[in-house]
Motif scaffolding. Structure first.
Motif, short mmCIF file in Angstrom:
data_model
loop_
_atom_site.label_atom_id
_atom_site.label_comp_id
_atom_site.label_asym_id
_atom_site.label_seq_id
_atom_site.Cartn_x
_atom_site.Cartn_y
_atom_site.Cartn_z
N LYS A 76 0.81 -1.22 0.00
CA LYS A 76 0.00 0.00 0.00
C LYS A 76 0.85 1.26 0.00
CE LYS A 76 -3.91 -2.09 2.46
NZ LYS A 76 -4.81 -2.00 3.64
N ASN A 77 2.16 1.10 -0.09
CA ASN A 77 3.07 2.27 -0.07
C ASN A 77 2.80 3.16 1.14
OD1 ASN A 77 4.15 1.35 -2.44
ND2 ASN A 77 3.76 3.20 -3.61
N THR A 78 2.61 2.55 2.30
CA THR A 78 2.22 3.31 3.48
C THR A 78 3.03 2.88 4.70
OG1 THR A 78 -0.03 3.57 2.62
CG2 THR A 78 0.30 3.99 4.96
N VAL A 79 3.40 3.84 5.50
CA VAL A 79 4.03 3.58 6.79
C VAL A 79 3.13 4.18 7.87
CG1 VAL A 79 5.46 5.67 6.71
CG2 VAL A 79 6.17 3.73 8.11
N TYR A 80 3.09 3.52 9.01
CA TYR A 80 2.20 3.91 10.10
C TYR A 80 2.98 4.19 11.38
CZ TYR A 80 -1.09 1.54 6.98
OH TYR A 80 -1.81 1.14 5.88
N LEU A 81 2.39 5.01 12.23
CA LEU A 81 2.91 5.20 13.58
C LEU A 81 1.72 5.11 14.53
CD1 LEU A 81 5.48 5.77 15.23
CD2 LEU A 81 4.78 8.18 15.26
N GLN A 82 1.62 3.99 15.23
CA GLN A 82 0.60 3.81 16.24
C GLN A 82 1.11 4.40 17.55
OE1 GLN A 82 -2.61 2.42 16.06
NE2 GLN A 82 -2.78 3.22 18.15
N MET A 83 0.38 5.36 18.08
CA MET A 83 0.80 6.06 19.29
C MET A 83 -0.22 5.81 20.40
SD MET A 83 2.11 9.66 17.63
CE MET A 83 0.46 10.19 17.19
N ASN A 84 0.23 5.15 21.45
CA ASN A 84 -0.63 4.83 22.59
C ASN A 84 -0.13 5.55 23.84
OD1 ASN A 84 -2.10 3.02 20.95
ND2 ASN A 84 -0.72 1.33 21.49
N ASN A 85 -1.01 5.67 24.83
CA ASN A 85 -0.66 6.31 26.10
C ASN A 85 0.02 7.66 25.86
OD1 ASN A 85 -0.38 6.64 28.86
ND2 ASN A 85 1.51 5.42 28.96
N LEU A 86 -0.61 8.47 25.07
CA LEU A 86 -0.02 9.76 24.69
C LEU A 86 0.08 10.69 25.89
CD1 LEU A 86 -1.70 10.12 21.24
CD2 LEU A 86 0.75 10.32 21.64
N LYS A 87 1.12 11.50 25.87
CA LYS A 87 1.42 12.45 26.94
C LYS A 87 1.49 13.86 26.36
CE LYS A 87 4.32 8.93 29.15
NZ LYS A 87 5.67 8.62 29.68
N PRO A 88 1.28 14.87 27.19
CA PRO A 88 1.37 16.26 26.67
C PRO A 88 2.70 16.56 25.99
CG PRO A 88 0.32 16.26 28.82
CD PRO A 88 0.79 14.84 28.58
N GLU A 89 3.76 15.95 26.45
CA GLU A 89 5.08 16.19 25.85
C GLU A 89 5.23 15.56 24.47
OE1 GLU A 89 4.45 14.96 28.90
OE2 GLU A 89 5.88 13.39 29.46
N ASP A 90 4.24 14.78 24.04
CA ASP A 90 4.23 14.25 22.67
C ASP A 90 3.66 15.26 21.68
OD1 ASP A 90 3.25 11.11 24.08
OD2 ASP A 90 5.25 11.65 23.33
N THR A 91 3.14 16.36 22.17
CA THR A 91 2.57 17.39 21.29
C THR A 91 3.64 17.95 20.37
OG1 THR A 91 0.85 18.01 22.87
CG2 THR A 91 1.49 19.67 21.24
N ALA A 92 3.38 17.90 19.07
CA ALA A 92 4.35 18.35 18.07
C ALA A 92 3.74 18.18 16.68
CB ALA A 92 5.63 17.52 18.16
N VAL A 93 4.43 18.72 15.69
CA VAL A 93 4.14 18.39 14.30
C VAL A 93 4.96 17.14 13.97
CG1 VAL A 93 4.25 19.11 11.90
CG2 VAL A 93 3.67 20.78 13.69
N TYR A 94 4.31 16.13 13.45
CA TYR A 94 4.96 14.87 13.12
C TYR A 94 5.20 14.79 11.61
CZ TYR A 94 4.46 13.08 17.83
OH TYR A 94 4.59 12.89 19.19
N TYR A 95 6.44 14.45 11.27
CA TYR A 95 6.85 14.39 9.86
C TYR A 95 7.27 12.97 9.49
CZ TYR A 95 7.24 19.48 10.19
OH TYR A 95 6.99 20.82 10.38
N CYS A 96 6.90 12.57 8.31
CA CYS A 96 7.34 11.33 7.72
C CYS A 96 8.56 11.63 6.84
CB CYS A 96 6.20 10.76 6.88
SG CYS A 96 6.55 9.26 5.99
#
Length: 124
Positions: A76-96
């Motif tokens: 599918k030409n796709t990469v994933y990032l499953q993010m669990n138990n998120l924390k406020p310090e995970d707040t950001a712009v995420y880039y592939c």
């Protein structure tokens, strides 16, 4: 050459989950090492997770190990990032990001292609 488009970002409460997707163009997507980076306001872009072109090897930064999982579906030409138990310090712009063959590296200069980014905000 490959073009990357991220999706899946949003606003979530502490402890919640999100799954980011990165769709790549091109017939040679399976030959690229893929990674996720993130950049919070006023901070440098940092490595989050990477996956080899076969999917058989992964790497994570210490702060997300055990909470985030990177995976890819080359059909599918796709990469994933499953993010669990998120924390406020995970707040950001995420880039592939994509790197042609080679090994997983953790520096931004090691990647040739970038997506436009998707915002992830974790509220406390």
């Amino acid at each position: 050459q490959v073009q990357l488009v991220e999706s899946g970002g949003g606003l979530v409460q502490t402890g919640g989950s999100l799954r980011l997707s990165c769709a790549g163009s091109g017939r040679t997507f399976s030959t690229y090492v893929m990674a996720w980076f993130r950049q919070a306001p006023g901070k440098e872009r940092e490595f989050v997770a990477g996956i080899s072109w076969t999917g058989g090897s992964t790497s994570y930064t210490d702060s997300v190990r055990g909470r985030f999982t990177i995976s890819r579906d080359n059909a599918k030409n796709t990469v994933y990032l499953q993010m669990n138990n998120l924390k406020p310090e995970d707040t950001a712009v995420y880039y592939c990001a994509a790197r042609y063959i080679g090994n997983i590296v953790t520096t931004t200069r090691g990647y040739n292609y970038w997506g436009q980014g998707t915002q992830v905000t974790v509220s406390s």
